[in-house]
Design a protein around this motif. Structure first.
Motif, PDB file in Angstrom:
ATOM      1  N   LYS A   7      -3.439 -18.569  -7.126  1.00  0.00           N
ATOM      2  CA  LYS A   7      -3.472 -17.107  -7.086  1.00  0.00           C
ATOM      3  C   LYS A   7      -3.255 -16.634  -5.652  1.00  0.00           C
ATOM      4  CE  LYS A   7      -6.511 -16.464 -11.010  1.00  0.00           C
ATOM      5  NZ  LYS A   7      -7.675 -15.794 -11.515  1.00  0.00           N
ATOM      6  N   HIS A   8      -2.151 -17.037  -5.057  1.00  0.00           N
ATOM      7  CA  HIS A   8      -1.872 -16.660  -3.681  1.00  0.00           C
ATOM      8  C   HIS A   8      -1.722 -15.156  -3.534  1.00  0.00           C
ATOM      9  CE1 HIS A   8      -1.304 -20.753  -2.327  1.00  0.00           C
ATOM     10  NE2 HIS A   8      -0.629 -20.980  -3.434  1.00  0.00           N
ATOM     11  N   LYS A   9      -2.580 -14.584  -2.705  1.00  0.00           N
ATOM     12  CA  LYS A   9      -2.526 -13.159  -2.361  1.00  0.00           C
ATOM     13  C   LYS A   9      -2.625 -12.234  -3.576  1.00  0.00           C
ATOM     14  CE  LYS A   9      -1.099 -13.918   2.022  1.00  0.00           C
ATOM     15  NZ  LYS A   9      -1.488 -13.409   3.252  1.00  0.00           N
ATOM     16  N   GLN A  10      -3.256 -12.692  -4.636  1.00  0.00           N
ATOM     17  CA  GLN A  10      -3.423 -11.859  -5.817  1.00  0.00           C
ATOM     18  C   GLN A  10      -4.641 -10.952  -5.632  1.00  0.00           C
ATOM     19  OE1 GLN A  10      -1.450 -11.728  -8.704  1.00  0.00           O
ATOM     20  NE2 GLN A  10      -0.094 -12.890  -7.359  1.00  0.00           N
ATOM     21  N   PRO A  11      -4.551  -9.706  -6.053  1.00  0.00           N
ATOM     22  CA  PRO A  11      -5.716  -8.817  -5.940  1.00  0.00           C
ATOM     23  C   PRO A  11      -6.845  -9.297  -6.848  1.00  0.00           C
ATOM     24  CG  PRO A  11      -3.964  -7.748  -7.178  1.00  0.00           C
ATOM     25  CD  PRO A  11      -3.415  -9.046  -6.673  1.00  0.00           C
ATOM     26  N   TRP A  12      -8.051  -8.967  -6.439  1.00  0.00           N
ATOM     27  CA  TRP A  12      -9.226  -9.347  -7.224  1.00  0.00           C
ATOM     28  C   TRP A  12      -9.393  -8.392  -8.395  1.00  0.00           C
ATOM     29  CZ3 TRP A  12     -12.679 -13.381  -6.516  1.00  0.00           C
ATOM     30  CH2 TRP A  12     -12.424 -14.189  -5.421  1.00  0.00           C
ATOM     31  N   LYS A  13      -9.593  -8.946  -9.570  1.00  0.00           N
ATOM     32  CA  LYS A  13      -9.829  -8.140 -10.771  1.00  0.00           C
ATOM     33  C   LYS A  13     -11.316  -7.818 -10.858  1.00  0.00           C
ATOM     34  CE  LYS A  13      -6.098 -10.331 -13.283  1.00  0.00           C
ATOM     35  NZ  LYS A  13      -5.742 -11.246 -14.355  1.00  0.00           N
ATOM     36  N   PRO A  14     -11.651  -6.695 -11.475  1.00  0.00           N
ATOM     37  CA  PRO A  14     -13.073  -6.332 -11.617  1.00  0.00           C
ATOM     38  C   PRO A  14     -13.893  -7.418 -12.325  1.00  0.00           C
ATOM     39  CG  PRO A  14     -11.689  -4.472 -12.197  1.00  0.00           C
ATOM     40  CD  PRO A  14     -10.774  -5.647 -11.986  1.00  0.00           C
ATOM     41  N   GLU A  15     -13.294  -8.122 -13.292  1.00  0.00           N
ATOM     42  CA  GLU A  15     -14.004  -9.182 -14.002  1.00  0.00           C
ATOM     43  C   GLU A  15     -14.345 -10.332 -13.048  1.00  0.00           C
ATOM     44  OE1 GLU A  15     -10.577  -8.521 -15.208  1.00  0.00           O
ATOM     45  OE2 GLU A  15     -11.446  -6.751 -16.123  1.00  0.00           O
ATOM     46  N   LYS A  35     -14.564 -22.388  -6.952  1.00  0.00           N
ATOM     47  CA  LYS A  35     -14.015 -23.253  -7.998  1.00  0.00           C
ATOM     48  C   LYS A  35     -14.071 -22.572  -9.362  1.00  0.00           C
ATOM     49  CE  LYS A  35     -14.127 -27.955  -9.703  1.00  0.00           C
ATOM     50  NZ  LYS A  35     -14.700 -29.288  -9.540  1.00  0.00           N
ATOM     51  N   ALA A  36     -15.171 -21.890  -9.651  1.00  0.00           N
ATOM     52  CA  ALA A  36     -15.323 -21.200 -10.936  1.00  0.00           C
ATOM     53  C   ALA A  36     -14.298 -20.073 -11.097  1.00  0.00           C
ATOM     54  CB  ALA A  36     -16.733 -20.646 -11.067  1.00  0.00           C
ATOM     55  N   LEU A  37     -13.925 -19.461  -9.971  1.00  0.00           N
ATOM     56  CA  LEU A  37     -12.975 -18.342 -10.014  1.00  0.00           C
ATOM     57  C   LEU A  37     -11.535 -18.784  -9.776  1.00  0.00           C
ATOM     58  CD1 LEU A  37     -15.088 -15.792  -7.956  1.00  0.00           C
ATOM     59  CD2 LEU A  37     -14.691 -15.766 -10.414  1.00  0.00           C
ATOM     60  N   ASN A  38     -11.335 -20.071  -9.532  1.00  0.00           N
ATOM     61  CA  ASN A  38     -10.011 -20.615  -9.224  1.00  0.00           C
ATOM     62  C   ASN A  38      -9.401 -19.905  -8.014  1.00  0.00           C
ATOM     63  OD1 ASN A  38      -7.863 -22.384  -9.541  1.00  0.00           O
ATOM     64  ND2 ASN A  38      -6.754 -20.982 -10.885  1.00  0.00           N
ATOM     65  N   ARG A  39     -10.226 -19.740  -6.992  1.00  0.00           N
ATOM     66  CA  ARG A  39      -9.824 -19.101  -5.731  1.00  0.00           C
ATOM     67  C   ARG A  39     -10.193 -20.026  -4.582  1.00  0.00           C
ATOM     68  NH1 ARG A  39      -7.443 -13.773  -5.668  1.00  0.00           N
ATOM     69  NH2 ARG A  39      -7.906 -12.824  -7.648  1.00  0.00           N
ATOM     70  N   THR A  40      -9.596 -19.783  -3.432  1.00  0.00           N
ATOM     71  CA  THR A  40      -9.960 -20.576  -2.259  1.00  0.00           C
ATOM     72  C   THR A  40     -11.318 -20.109  -1.744  1.00  0.00           C
ATOM     73  OG1 THR A  40      -8.913 -19.080  -0.681  1.00  0.00           O
ATOM     74  CG2 THR A  40      -7.536 -20.855  -1.594  1.00  0.00           C
ATOM     75  N   GLU A  41     -11.976 -20.986  -0.995  1.00  0.00           N
ATOM     76  CA  GLU A  41     -13.266 -20.629  -0.422  1.00  0.00           C
ATOM     77  C   GLU A  41     -13.104 -19.473   0.557  1.00  0.00           C
ATOM     78  OE1 GLU A  41     -15.650 -23.916   1.024  1.00  0.00           O
ATOM     79  OE2 GLU A  41     -14.734 -25.222  -0.465  1.00  0.00           O
ATOM     80  N   GLU A  42     -12.044 -19.490   1.340  1.00  0.00           N
ATOM     81  CA  GLU A  42     -11.801 -18.430   2.326  1.00  0.00           C
ATOM     82  C   GLU A  42     -11.608 -17.081   1.635  1.00  0.00           C
ATOM     83  OE1 GLU A  42     -11.761 -17.039   6.108  1.00  0.00           O
ATOM     84  OE2 GLU A  42     -12.067 -19.108   5.520  1.00  0.00           O
ATOM     85  N   SER A  43     -10.814 -17.065   0.584  1.00  0.00           N
ATOM     86  CA  SER A  43     -10.570 -15.828  -0.157  1.00  0.00           C
ATOM     87  C   SER A  43     -11.854 -15.314  -0.802  1.00  0.00           C
ATOM     88  CB  SER A  43      -9.508 -16.069  -1.238  1.00  0.00           C
ATOM     89  OG  SER A  43      -9.350 -14.944  -2.052  1.00  0.00           O
ATOM     90  N   THR A  44     -12.636 -16.224  -1.353  1.00  0.00           N
ATOM     91  CA  THR A  44     -13.897 -15.859  -1.992  1.00  0.00           C
ATOM     92  C   THR A  44     -14.867 -15.290  -0.967  1.00  0.00           C
ATOM     93  OG1 THR A  44     -13.554 -17.606  -3.629  1.00  0.00           O
ATOM     94  CG2 THR A  44     -15.783 -16.725  -3.423  1.00  0.00           C
ATOM     95  N   LYS A  45     -14.951 -15.940   0.195  1.00  0.00           N
ATOM     96  CA  LYS A  45     -15.844 -15.472   1.257  1.00  0.00           C
ATOM     97  C   LYS A  45     -15.426 -14.079   1.735  1.00  0.00           C
ATOM     98  CE  LYS A  45     -15.594 -17.521   5.263  1.00  0.00           C
ATOM     99  NZ  LYS A  45     -15.737 -18.467   6.367  1.00  0.00           N
ATOM    100  N   ASP A  46     -14.125 -13.864   1.921  1.00  0.00           N
ATOM    101  CA  ASP A  46     -13.634 -12.558   2.369  1.00  0.00           C
ATOM    102  C   ASP A  46     -13.922 -11.466   1.338  1.00  0.00           C
ATOM    103  OD1 ASP A  46     -12.707 -13.690   4.713  1.00  0.00           O
ATOM    104  OD2 ASP A  46     -10.615 -13.795   4.046  1.00  0.00           O
ATOM    105  N   ALA A  47     -13.695 -11.765   0.059  1.00  0.00           N
ATOM    106  CA  ALA A  47     -13.939 -10.780  -0.995  1.00  0.00           C
ATOM    107  C   ALA A  47     -15.426 -10.461  -1.096  1.00  0.00           C
ATOM    108  CB  ALA A  47     -13.414 -11.293  -2.332  1.00  0.00           C
ATOM    109  N   ALA A  48     -16.267 -11.476  -0.954  1.00  0.00           N
ATOM    110  CA  ALA A  48     -17.720 -11.255  -1.014  1.00  0.00           C
ATOM    111  C   ALA A  48     -18.155 -10.352   0.129  1.00  0.00           C
ATOM    112  CB  ALA A  48     -18.460 -12.586  -0.955  1.00  0.00           C
TER     113      ALA A  48
END
Length: 59
Positions: A7-15, A35-48
């Protein structure tokens, strides 16, 4: 090769954000949430950080 679609550079969905919030609330770590969201750790950390979620640090 993996069958998963990256999911390179894909926007985060509300779900996805809701699932991240739920997992973070249960005390799950960054690696497990990513891993559960099928996203990179960096992307997950930034979104959080952007949405004000706190993720437990690995011990």
């Amino acid at each position: 090769m993996s069958n998963k679609i990256a999911k390179h550079k894909q926007p985060w969905k509300p779900e996805e954000l809701q699932k991240m919030q739920t997992l973070a609330g249960k005390g799950k770590g960054l690696k497990e949430i990513a891993k559960a969201l099928n996203r990179t750790e960096e992307s997950t950390k930034d979104a959080a950080r952007q949405h004000g979620f706190s993720i437990a640090k690995a011990r």
